[in-house]
Design an enzyme around this catalytic site. Structure first.
Site, PDB file in Angstrom:
ATOM      1  N   ASP A 270      11.224 -16.490  33.253  1.00 10.46           N
ATOM      2  CA  ASP A 270      12.249 -15.588  32.763  1.00 10.46           C
ATOM      3  C   ASP A 270      13.122 -15.238  33.963  1.00 10.46           C
ATOM      4  O   ASP A 270      12.737 -15.454  35.121  1.00 10.46           O
ATOM      5  CB  ASP A 270      11.619 -14.339  32.128  1.00 10.46           C
ATOM      6  CG  ASP A 270      12.610 -13.648  31.202  1.00 10.46           C
ATOM      7  OD1 ASP A 270      12.167 -12.884  30.327  1.00 10.46           O
ATOM      8  OD2 ASP A 270      13.828 -13.896  31.333  1.00 10.46           O
TER       9      ASP A 270
HETATM   10  C1  GLC Z   1      16.406 -12.049  29.952  1.00  9.43           C
HETATM   11  C2  GLC Z   1      15.424 -12.217  28.820  1.00  9.43           C
HETATM   12  C3  GLC Z   1      15.280 -13.627  28.360  1.00  9.43           C
HETATM   13  C4  GLC Z   1      16.615 -14.335  28.522  1.00  9.43           C
HETATM   14  C5  GLC Z   1      16.888 -14.451  30.004  1.00  9.43           C
HETATM   15  C6  GLC Z   1      18.256 -15.068  30.304  1.00  9.43           C
HETATM   16  O1  GLC Z   1      15.993 -11.072  30.834  1.00  9.43           O
HETATM   17  O2  GLC Z   1      14.135 -11.632  28.968  1.00  9.43           O
HETATM   18  O3  GLC Z   1      14.850 -13.590  26.997  1.00  9.43           O
HETATM   19  O4  GLC Z   1      16.581 -15.614  27.921  1.00  9.43           O
HETATM   20  O5  GLC Z   1      16.783 -13.198  30.671  1.00  9.43           O
HETATM   21  O6  GLC Z   1      19.266 -14.214  29.879  1.00  9.43           O
END
Ligand code: GLC
Length: 741
Positions: A270
C-alpha cells in the site's frame, strides 16, 4: 515461408548472441521475450536472463506516484497503476496526489462495492469487472488497485463502503468474477488490503492480534478465493499483524499467500506501507509504492532511489547480504505481470464512458439497492392521481463520486437522486425539494471540483420547519439522507465516531413522519446506521453510493421499473453495542487491537447471543413475494468424499416478476470447538415471472463443513449438521438435517 526464414534467422542470431554473453544482448527482433507467440513463462525467463541486477531492482519500486520502471534497454514497458475499486482515478502529476487537470480522464463511476455485494449476483460482478477493466485498459493502466475485500468487522470502519460485507463466503464468491472481468482486459486486479485492515483508526501502525480460527475462517477466505480465482496482484495492508507490517509480513506473504496458496503474482505495497529493507526483501514484498506518504496526504519529493527496495537493496546485493534467488523471484513476478498486461498482445481495446458502461452502472446499482421495509406497499410509487412529490435531504443533491479517499473519482456526469426523480416523473406530478439538513459543504477532493455550492443560510430549526411544512402538502415524502464521503463518515483514513445518522437527520425524520405518514427513507451510505424512527417510517430503502447513474437507478426502483432484489451484505444492528468488537472493547484504542470476538463477527455473533438485528444479514424485500417448499435431500448421510444434493421449489406468489436470493446456511450440531449457529455456504439468485416456480438445487460438499482447528488445520468432524434455507440469515424458510460419517 518468408516468416519462417525470418524467424529462423532471428532465433539463430539470438542463439549466437547468447553464446557471446546475453548481458550485452539488446532488444532483438525475434528474441523470445519479444515474441508474443511465445508462452509467458518462456518470455519471462528470457527477459530475466538478459537483465542486470540494477535493472531487476528498478522493477521493484515506484518511479512516480503510480508507476514503476520497466527495462528501457530491452523495450520492456513500465507498470502503471490506478485507483480504484469503483472507477478509474483521474490522472495525477508525476509525484502528486492531486489530479493533473487533464481534460480526457473523466470516467464512469460504478456503484460502491457494498452495492455490488448486495446484488448477490455473480453475473453483476463479472459485468462490473469487465466494464471497469475496459476503462482501465482504455486509460492504458496495467494494474487496477482494487477490489477491496476486507471484512466488515464493525459499522464504524470508514472504508466499509469499498468492501463486500461481513461474510467471508459472500465476499469470496462475489470477488472472483470481478477479478476475471478486469483481467479479461489485460489489466491486473490488485486485491486489497491483505490483510486484517478492518479499521481506519491508526491504520498505518495498528498491530492486530487475531487467533488462527478467525484469520483462516473469516479474514482470509476472500483473499484465498481471489488467488484461486487467478488474481495477478495483491496489495499488502498498512497495519501490522503480530508485530510485522503486512506489506512485509513473513507469515501472511511467504508462508500463507505464496507458500500455502501458491500465489504466482506480485505483492504490491500500500502507498507508504513499507518500513524496512530487510523485511521487504525477505518477507515477500515485490513492489514498493508511495513510501513516505500516509496514503492520502504528505506526498514527498523523495528520490525514488531512496526507497527501501531501491539503493539500499542494491547495496545489500552488492555486499552479498541478499540472495540473487530472492531478487530473481521478485523480478520474475513483475515480469510475469508485465507479460500478462502491457505486453499481452491479445488484450482487447478497452473503452471509456460508453453508454454500455453507464447502463452497467445503472443495472448493478438497481440490483444492489435493498428494500428494508415497505409497509402498506408504499413503494413502488403510483404516480396516477399524484399531484406533489416532496424530496427532502442533502443527499438528494450532493455529489458522492468525489471524496472519501483514494476511491474518489472525476466523472463526466453524476445523476443525483433528485435529478433522476425529476427526469422520470416529468410533468406527471410536481417534484418539490427541501434541503432538510446541512451536512458536508466541501466541493472538492484531490483537486477535483464538484462545482456544487451547497451553502445554506437557514438554521437547523428553519430547515426542519420548511421541510415539515412542505411535507404536510405532499402526496408522498421521499427523504434522501444517510452518510457521505466526508471525514468520519464513509471515508478512508477516518472511522465513524458515532453509529447514528449525523446532522440531526433523526430529528428531521421524526418530524417528517409526524407531518406525513406516506414517508420513505432512502439511505445513501456505505455503512449501517441506527434507526430510532424505524417504527414510524413505512418504507426504508438502502441505496448505497451508486455512482454515475445513482439517480436513475434509484427512480427505477421508486417507480417500480425495477423490482428490488438486493440483500444486505452486512447486519444492520439496533445499537452499536450489539457489535461484538465494540461490546468486547476490541475496537480502536492503542497500538494493539485484539480481535477477541474471534470468528463471531456479524450475524455469527448475533445468532450466538440471541440478539435481534434491526435488519439481518441477507435481508431484502421485493415488490412481489416468494414461497419456498419441498426441500429434500438425495441422502441423509455422506462421507468425506461424498456430497448431498438439496433441492427445493421457489415460487413467485406475487403479481409481478422479480428475483429472489435463496441462501444456504449450514450449522454443525456437534463440534469439538465452538462454532456459529449457522454460516453462509452458498446462494442462488433466481429470476421468476409472476406465478412461476423453479427448482433450486445446492450441492453440499465436505469442504463446506470444515472449520479451522489451530492444531489440525482445516477439519470436518463427523456428526450431525443442519442445512438452513433462508431468504435471509433470520428468515429461515426450511431446514433439513444430515450426517457426515
Ligand atoms: C491508499 C489506499 C489504497 C490505495 C493507495 C493508492 O492509501 O489505502 O487503497 O489504492 O493508497 O492511492
Amino acid at each position: 515461408m518468408i516468416g519462417t526464414i525470418k524467424k529462423t534467422i532471428g532465433v539463430l542470431s539470438f542463439s549466437i548472441l547468447c553464446a557471446c554473453g546475453s548481458q550485452s544482448a539488446t532488444t532483438l527482433q525475434g528474441a523470445i521475450y519479444a515474441d508474443p507467440s511465445q508462452p509467458v513463462e518462456r518470455r519471462v525467463e528470457d527477459a530475466l536472463s538478459r537483465m542486470t541486477i540494477e535493472e531487476k531492482v528498478a522493477l521493484l519500486h515506484a518511479q512516480s506516484k503510480f508507476s514503476s520502471a520497466g527495462v528501457p534497454r530491452l523495450g520492456i514497458p513500465e507498470v502503471w497503476c490506478t485507483d480504484g475499486p469503483h472507477g478509474i482515478r483521474p490522472e495525477v502529476l508525476w509525484d502528486e496526489w492531486d489530479q493533473a487537470g487533464w481534460t480526457n480522464d473523466s470516467c464512469t463511476a460504478f456503484p460502491a462495492l457494498t452495492a455490488l455485494a448486495a446484488t448477490w449476483n455473480r453475473d453483476m460482478s463479472l459485468l462490473y469487472g469487465r466494464s471497469i477493466g475496459e476503462e482501465a485498459r482504455y486509460r492504458r493502466k496495467d494494474v487496477l488497485l482494487g477490489p477491496g475485500v476486507n471484512i466488515y468487522r464493525t459499522p464504524l470502519n470508514g472504508r466499509n463502503f469499498e468492501y463486500m460485507g461481513e461474510d467471508p463466503c459472500l465476499a469470496a464468491k462475489m470477488v472472483v468474477p470481478y477479478i476475471e472481468g478486469v483481467q479479461s482486459n489485460g489489466v491486473a486486479a490488485c486485491v486489497k488490503h491483505y490483510a486484517l485492515n478492518n479499521q481506519e483508526t491508526g491504520r498505518m501502525t495498528v498491530d492486530v492480534e487475531v487467533d488462527d480460527r478467525a484469520l483462516y475462517e473469516i479474514y482470509l477466505p476472500a483473499f484465498k478465493a481471489a488467488v484461486d480465482g487467478g488474481a495477478w496482484a495483491i496489495m499488502g495492508a498498512y497495519n501490522r499483524y503480530r508485530g510485522e507490517h503486512c506489506c512485509h509480513n513473513k507469515r501472511l506473504l511467504n508462508d500463507i499467500l505464496k507458500g500455502e496458496w501458491g500465489f504466482d503474482g506480485v505483492v504490491i505495497s500500500d502507498w507508504g506501507g513499507v518500513h524496512d529493507t530487510r523485511q521487504a526483501v525477505e518477507n515477500g514484498l515485490d513492489m514498493e509504492f508511495g513510501t513516505w506518504t500516509d496514503g492520502l496526504k504528505s506526498g514527498s519529493k523523495n528520490a525514488y532511489d531512496s526507497y527501501y527496495l531501491a539503493d539500499s537493496y542494491l547495496d545489500m546485493l552488492r555486499k552479498g547480504e541478499a540472495s540473487t534467488e530472492t531478487l530473481d523471484d521478485k523480478a520474475r513476478r513483475v515480469l510475469r505481470l508485465i507479460f500478462r498486461t502491457s505486453l499481452n498482445s491479445e488484450k482487447p481495446l478497452g473503452s471509456l464512458n460508453s453508454p454500455e458502461h453507464l447502463e452497467a452502472a445503472r443495472k448493478i446499482a438497481g440490483e444492489g439497492m435493498v428494500l428494508l421495509k415497505n409497509d402498506n406497499g408504499l413503494l413502488p410509487v403510483d404516480l396516477s392521481g399524484m399531484r406533489k412529490i416532496l424530496v427532502v435531504g442533502e443527499n438528494a443533491v450532493k455529489m458522492m463520486t468525489v471524496g472519501g479517499g483514494s476511491s474518489s473519482l472525476k466523472v463526466r456526469h453524476e445523476c443525483s437522486p433528485l435529478e433522476g426523480i425529476r427526469a422520470a416523473v416529468g410533468d406527471r406530478a410536481e417534484v418539490v425539494f427541501e434541503r432538510g439538513y446541512v451536512g458536508d459543504l466541501s466541493g472538492s477532493y484531490n483537486g477535483v471540483l464538484t462545482g456544487q455550492d451547497l451553502g445554506e443560510s437557514r438554521s437547523e430549526e428553519q430547515l426542519i420547519a420548511d421541510a415539515v411544512r412542505a411535507a404536510a402538502e405532499a402526496d408522498i415524502v421521499l427523504f434522501v439522507g444517510g452518510l457521505n464521503k466526508s471525514d468520519h463518515q464513509d471515508a478512508e483514513s477516518f472511522d465513524r465516531m458515532v453509529y447514528g445518522l449525523p446532522y440531526a437527520q433523526d430529528r428531521l425524520i421524526e418530524a417528517l413522519a409526524e407531518a406525513n405518514e406516506r414517508l420513505c427513507v432512502i439511505l445513501v451510505s456505505g455503512n449501517a446506521v441506527a434507526m430510532p424512527w424505524v417504527d414510524r417510517v413505512p418504507a426504508i430503502l438502502e441505496a448505497w453510493y451508486s455512482g454515475s447513474e445513482a439517480g436513475n437507478a434509484l427512480v427505477d426502483i421508486i417507480l417500480g421499473k425495477v423490482n428490488p432484489s438486493g440483500k444486505l451484505p452486512f447486519s444492520f444492528l439496533r445499537k452499536i453495542d450489539d457489535c461484538a468488537a465494540i461490546a468486547g472493547n476490541y475496537f480502536p484504542g492503542g497500538e494493539k487491537v485484539e480481535y477477541g470476538e474471534s470468528i463471531f463477527v456479524g450475524y455469527r455473533h448475533l445468532d450466538r447471543e440471541g440478539i435481534e438485528p434491526l435488519f439481518p444479514f441477507g435481508h431484502g424485500l421485493s415488490y412481489t413475494t416468494f414461497e419456498y417448499d419441498g426441500l429434500t435431500a438425495d441422502r441423509s448421510e455422506m462421507d468425506r468424499k461424498g456430497s448431498i444434493e438439496l433441492s427445493l421449489r421457489v415460487t413467485n406468489t406475487g403479481d409481478r416478476d422479480g428475483s429472489e436470493v435463496v441462501q444456504l446456511y449450514i450449522g454443525d450440531e456437534e463440534s469439538s470447538l465452538p462454532r456459529p449457529v449457522k454460516e453462509l455456504k452458498d446462494f442462488r439468485k433466481v429470476e421468476l415471472r409472476k406465478g412461476e416456480s423453479r427448482v433450486v438445487t445446492f450441492t453440499i460438499t465436505p469442504d463446506m463443513l470444515r472449520f479451522y482447528d489451530p492444531q489440525k488445520g482445516w477439519t470436518a468432524e463427523k456428526g450431525e449438521f443442519k442445512a438452513y434455507i433462508g431468504a435471509s440469515s433470520r428468515d429461515v424458510r426450511a431446514t433439513i438435517g444430515f450426517r457426515l460419517s
